[in-house]
Structures are given as structure tokens and as C-alpha cells.
Design a protein around this motif. Structure first.
Motif, short mmCIF file in Angstrom:
data_model
loop_
_atom_site.label_atom_id
_atom_site.label_comp_id
_atom_site.label_asym_id
_atom_site.label_seq_id
_atom_site.Cartn_x
_atom_site.Cartn_y
_atom_site.Cartn_z
N LEU A 131 0.82 -1.21 0.00
CA LEU A 131 0.00 0.00 0.00
C LEU A 131 0.86 1.26 0.00
N TYR A 132 1.97 1.23 0.73
CA TYR A 132 2.84 2.41 0.75
C TYR A 132 3.38 2.71 -0.64
N PHE A 133 3.87 1.68 -1.32
CA PHE A 133 4.44 1.90 -2.65
C PHE A 133 3.35 2.25 -3.67
N SER A 134 2.08 1.89 -3.36
CA SER A 134 0.98 2.22 -4.27
C SER A 134 0.51 3.66 -4.13
N VAL A 135 0.35 4.12 -2.88
CA VAL A 135 -0.24 5.44 -2.65
C VAL A 135 0.74 6.45 -2.04
N ARG A 136 1.95 5.97 -1.68
CA ARG A 136 2.99 6.85 -1.13
C ARG A 136 2.51 7.62 0.11
N ASP A 137 1.81 6.92 0.98
CA ASP A 137 1.35 7.52 2.24
C ASP A 137 2.26 7.01 3.36
N ALA A 138 2.95 7.93 4.06
CA ALA A 138 3.93 7.54 5.07
C ALA A 138 3.30 6.82 6.25
N SER A 139 2.00 6.97 6.47
CA SER A 139 1.35 6.30 7.61
C SER A 139 1.48 4.78 7.49
N TYR A 140 1.52 4.27 6.26
CA TYR A 140 1.69 2.83 6.09
C TYR A 140 3.07 2.38 6.55
N LEU A 141 4.08 3.20 6.32
CA LEU A 141 5.43 2.86 6.78
C LEU A 141 5.49 2.82 8.30
N PHE A 142 4.80 3.76 8.95
CA PHE A 142 4.77 3.75 10.41
C PHE A 142 4.10 2.48 10.92
N TYR A 143 3.04 2.07 10.23
CA TYR A 143 2.35 0.84 10.62
C TYR A 143 3.24 -0.38 10.41
N VAL A 144 4.00 -0.39 9.32
CA VAL A 144 4.96 -1.47 9.06
C VAL A 144 6.00 -1.52 10.17
N ALA A 145 6.51 -0.35 10.58
CA ALA A 145 7.51 -0.30 11.63
C ALA A 145 6.94 -0.82 12.95
N TYR A 146 5.70 -0.45 13.23
CA TYR A 146 5.05 -0.91 14.47
C TYR A 146 4.90 -2.43 14.49
N ILE A 147 4.35 -2.99 13.41
CA ILE A 147 4.15 -4.44 13.37
C ILE A 147 5.48 -5.18 13.42
N SER A 148 6.48 -4.67 12.69
CA SER A 148 7.79 -5.32 12.64
C SER A 148 8.45 -5.33 14.01
N SER A 149 8.38 -4.19 14.72
CA SER A 149 9.00 -4.12 16.04
C SER A 149 8.28 -5.03 17.03
N PHE A 150 6.95 -5.12 16.92
CA PHE A 150 6.18 -6.01 17.79
C PHE A 150 6.56 -7.47 17.52
N ALA A 151 6.64 -7.85 16.25
CA ALA A 151 6.99 -9.22 15.90
C ALA A 151 8.41 -9.55 16.37
#
Length: 255
Positions: free
Chosen positions: A210-230
Motif C-alpha cells: 500500500l505504501y508503494f501504491s499510494v505513497r502515504d507515510a502512515s503505512y510505513l509507520f504501521y509497518v515499523a510498528y508491526i515489525s518491532s512487535f513481531a
């Protein structure tokens, strides 16, 4: 129509599905815990898996006591539940008694982030020792598993001593298993963990898409959150040490 609206709708739907998967997995884990065998004494002909023997504990404030010092110490106290001592600089000894021949037992200590754990079997004049912990390379463990697993070969009555010391929370969930029962349970646990971390991985990949599709930085923050939790969960349950840096106790202690 903006391309962001369909993307937002798809994201909401996907998050709902992932939330359902995670809730289902958590519910399955909770049910497994609730259905686990209750504490019981270790008597002949018992076949329950994951049983907890009657336990006693002894505090070693200086961390200097030996097996000879603690064997006949009057300071032993009965434990009503699993050993949990919080954050402390003391070492703790835990012991339990095996009263019948049990040549096929495995002792499981289900807290993978303990710094040091030493298991001593005392039967008559014979003594057998194992040492493990996240201060030792993963390959040094007697059984290569994310938890601490120790073979207990009891040809007759004996006492098993477990010494733990750690800079992290001092917990030592102890249970006894047959080899067959442990292998079956470990397979189910790995299946559940695979579903759990697989769901997290899919969420990461989808939000990257989704980030690469719409270029919305909020998706990157969500990716960082999930990755750090995992990553945190991998470290806490011992899988990171088992699969990512098994030869580096230093990284394991830092993580």
C-alpha cells in the motif's frame, strides 16, 4: 475519485481480517493453557503431560552456594505455584523429588530469557549436571529448543535441583514431560506460532504494498510498528536466539 479511498477501504478490510486471525490465535493459546493438566505429585503410572511436581525454593542472595550447601539446608520453602521471584540479584534454587523410576522424562523450563540455569540430579552419591542460559551459545543446550529442555534419567528415587540467576525477570515455569508427549506438543506449538507470525508477516507485506501504491507515510509507520512487535515477540519466546543469532550470547542478552 481519489485512489486513496479504495486503498483505505482495502486497508480497513484487511486489518479486520488480521485482527480476527490474531484474536483466534490468542484464544487458541488461552484455551490450550486452560486445558493444561493441573499440578500434581509425581507418582508411578501417571501419564499426564506437562505435569508440575511439588516444588521447594531457596534464596541464595550472594549467588555463592553449592549443591553441597543447599542439599541439607533448613531454609527451603514450599512453593504454592510456579517459581516467580520478580527482579532480583539473588540466585534461586528450586528442587523437586522423583519417587519412582522414570527413564524417559524431560524437564522443561519455559522462560527462554534466563541468563543462567543449572540442573543437578542427585541420586545417592551420583551427580549429573547440565548448564544453559542465554549467556551460553544455543548449541550448548542439551536439547535444541527455544525453551530450556533437560533430559532426566531417573532409574530410581532422586532429587532434582534447578539453580536460576538472571538480570531479567526471575521466572521458571517448570513442567515434566515424556519424550513422546513433548514432541507432540512442540509440533502443535510450532504450528500455532507459524500462524501467528505468518499473519504478522502478511500484514507487513500488505502495508508495504500500500505504501508503494499510494505513497502515504502512515503505512510505513504501521509497518515499523508491526515489525518491532513481531521482533519483540521473537526475542521473548526464544525463537530469535534459536534461528537468528544462535552463536551470539552477547546479542541475545542485549535483545
Amino acid at each position: 475519485m481519489s485512489t486513496a479511498a479504495p486503498a483505505q477501504a482495502a486497508l480497513g478490510s484487511f486489518r479486520g481480517v488480521c485482527a480476527y486471525v490474531i484474536r483466534f490465535t490468542a484464544s487458541a493459546c488461552l484455551c490450550a493453557a486452560l486445558l493444561a493438566p493441573a499440578s500434581c505429585s509425581l507418582q508411578e503410572n501417571q501419564t499426564e503431560e506437562g505435569r508440575v511436581p511439588p516444588l521447594q525454593s531457596l534464596e541464595d542472595p550472594a549467588g555463592s552456594l553449592t549443591i553441597g550447601d543447599v542439599e541439607n539446608s533448613p531454609a527451603w520453602k514450599d512453593l504454592l505455584g510456579q517459581p516467580t521471584f520478580g527482579y532480583t540479584s539473588s540466585a534461586y534454587w528450586i528442587r523437586f523429588r522423583i519417587t519412582s523410576p522414570s527413564p524417559d522424562l524431560l524437564l522443561r523450563v519455559g522462560h527462554p530469557i534466563l541468563d543462567s540455569i543449572r540442573v543437578t540430579q542427585a541420586a545417592g552419591g551420583a551427580v549429573k549436571k547440565y548448564e544453559a542460559g542465554d549467556r551460553y551459545p544455543f548449541a550448548a543446550r542439551p536439547v535444541l529448543h527455544r525453551d530450556f529442555i533437560f533430559p532426566i534419567e531417573a532409574e530410581g528415587p532422586q532429587t532434582v535441583y534447578v539453580r536460576i540467576q538472571s538480570s531479567s525477570s526471575m521466572q521458571a515455569p517448570i513442567s515434566l514431560w515424556s519424550r513422546k508427549g513433548f514432541l507432540e506438543t512442540a509440533g502443535i506449538e510450532n504450528y500455532i506460532l507459524g500462524i501467528y507470525f505468518g499473519a504478522l508477516g502478511v500484514m507487513v507485506l500488505y502495508n508495504l504494498f500500500l505504501y508503494f501504491s499510494v505513497r502515504d507515510a502512515s503505512y510505513l509507520f504501521y509497518v515499523a510498528y508491526i515489525s518491532s512487535f513481531a521482533f519483540t515477540m521473537l526475542c521473548v519466546n526464544g525463537m530469535a536466539y534459536q534461528f537468528l543469532w544462535p552463536a551470539s550470547p552477547l546479542i541475545e542478552n542485549v535483545s
